[in-house]
Design a protein around this motif. Structure first.
Motif, PDB file in Angstrom:
ATOM      1  N   TYR A  72       0.826  -1.205   0.000  1.00 19.94           N
ATOM      2  CA  TYR A  72       0.000   0.000   0.000  1.00 19.94           C
ATOM      3  C   TYR A  72       0.861   1.257   0.000  1.00 19.94           C
ATOM      4  N   SER A  73       0.267   2.340  -0.493  1.00 18.86           N
ATOM      5  CA  SER A  73       0.865   3.682  -0.451  1.00 18.86           C
ATOM      6  C   SER A  73       2.285   3.695  -1.013  1.00 18.86           C
ATOM      7  N   LEU A  74       2.432   3.208  -2.234  1.00 15.39           N
ATOM      8  CA  LEU A  74       3.743   3.214  -2.872  1.00 15.39           C
ATOM      9  C   LEU A  74       4.046   4.624  -3.365  1.00 15.39           C
ATOM     10  N   SER A  75       5.193   5.134  -2.972  1.00 18.35           N
ATOM     11  CA  SER A  75       5.652   6.446  -3.415  1.00 18.35           C
ATOM     12  C   SER A  75       6.928   6.220  -4.213  1.00 18.35           C
ATOM     13  N   ASN A  77      10.012   7.724  -6.488  1.00 17.97           N
ATOM     14  CA  ASN A  77      10.793   8.907  -6.813  1.00 17.97           C
ATOM     15  C   ASN A  77      11.826   8.516  -7.864  1.00 17.97           C
ATOM     16  N   GLU A  88       7.995  12.398  -9.053  1.00 18.22           N
ATOM     17  CA  GLU A  88       7.327  11.580  -8.037  1.00 18.22           C
ATOM     18  C   GLU A  88       6.016  11.049  -8.570  1.00 18.22           C
ATOM     19  N   LYS A  89       5.766   9.780  -8.289  1.00 16.38           N
ATOM     20  CA  LYS A  89       4.511   9.139  -8.687  1.00 16.38           C
ATOM     21  C   LYS A  89       4.036   8.298  -7.519  1.00 16.38           C
ATOM     22  N   ASN A  90       2.741   7.997  -7.507  1.00 19.50           N
ATOM     23  CA  ASN A  90       2.171   7.217  -6.410  1.00 19.50           C
ATOM     24  C   ASN A  90       1.302   6.093  -6.952  1.00 19.50           C
ATOM     25  N   GLU A  92      -1.605   3.568  -5.122  1.00 17.09           N
ATOM     26  CA  GLU A  92      -2.332   3.324  -3.867  1.00 17.09           C
ATOM     27  C   GLU A  92      -2.167   1.892  -3.380  1.00 17.09           C
ATOM     28  N   ILE A 120      11.579   3.469  -4.121  1.00 13.39           N
ATOM     29  CA  ILE A 120      10.160   3.190  -3.898  1.00 13.39           C
ATOM     30  C   ILE A 120       9.965   2.948  -2.406  1.00 13.39           C
ATOM     31  N   THR A 121       9.099   3.751  -1.804  1.00 11.50           N
ATOM     32  CA  THR A 121       8.738   3.576  -0.408  1.00 11.50           C
ATOM     33  C   THR A 121       7.331   3.010  -0.383  1.00 11.50           C
ATOM     34  N   TYR A 122       7.097   1.990   0.439  1.00 12.96           N
ATOM     35  CA  TYR A 122       5.779   1.357   0.476  1.00 12.96           C
ATOM     36  C   TYR A 122       5.483   0.834   1.879  1.00 12.96           C
TER      37      TYR A 122
END
Length: 148
Positions: A72-75, A77, A88-90, A92, A120-122
């Motif tokens: 969830y909530s993958l950010s 960069n 930056e892209k996201n 959900e 990628i932060t998730y």
């Protein structure tokens, strides 16, 4: 693959009732440590990697959930020294084994070979971070044709 390791002993120094300094060593602890599960696989998909200076290259970042749980909530960069549209892209939600593609363009007004990477932060159980496989784009100076 697990790596076998032995932790160094702990040591404690203390003064006994006779005023002498003594030391005690702990037992050695042996562990088998394995690499954490790689949950995200990300790489740049491109039709071409070379372009004249000033002409953008269209690219896609493929982000795949290689794990067995939803993320969830993958950010995302995207990183490069060249100019990138939408750094930056996201995402959900990324279901297990699902791949999503994110479009971006890269360009440069200077010639050179530019590395492209991403972070990628998730969120799964904890907030985690992953890097994508490195790629590159090259921008070349158009040659002047002396025949024209």
């Amino acid at each position: 693959m697990a790596v076998h390791m032995t932790l160094p002993p702990a040591i404690v120094y203390f003064e006994n009732p006779f005023g002498e300094i003594e030391s005690k060593f702990s037992n050695l602890v042996e562990l088998d440590v394995r690499e954490p599960e790689r949950k995200i696989e990300a790489f740049v998909v491109k039709k071409r990697e070379t372009s004249p200076v000033g002409t953008p290259i269209e690219m896609r970042l493929a982000v795949k959930n290689a794990g067995n749980d939803s993320l969830y909530s993958l950010s995302i960069n995207i990183e490069s020294e060249a100019e990138i549209s939408q750094l930056e892209k996201n995402i959900e939600v990324l279901q297990p084994k699902e791949t999503k593609y994110l479009n971006f363009t890269i360009s440069s007004n200077n010639p050179g070979k530019f590395p492209i990477g991403c972070t990628i932060t998730y969120t799964d159980v904890n907030v985690s971070e992953s890097k994508c496989q490195n790629s590159f784009a090259e921008f070349i100076q158009p040659e002047i044709n002396p025949m024209h």
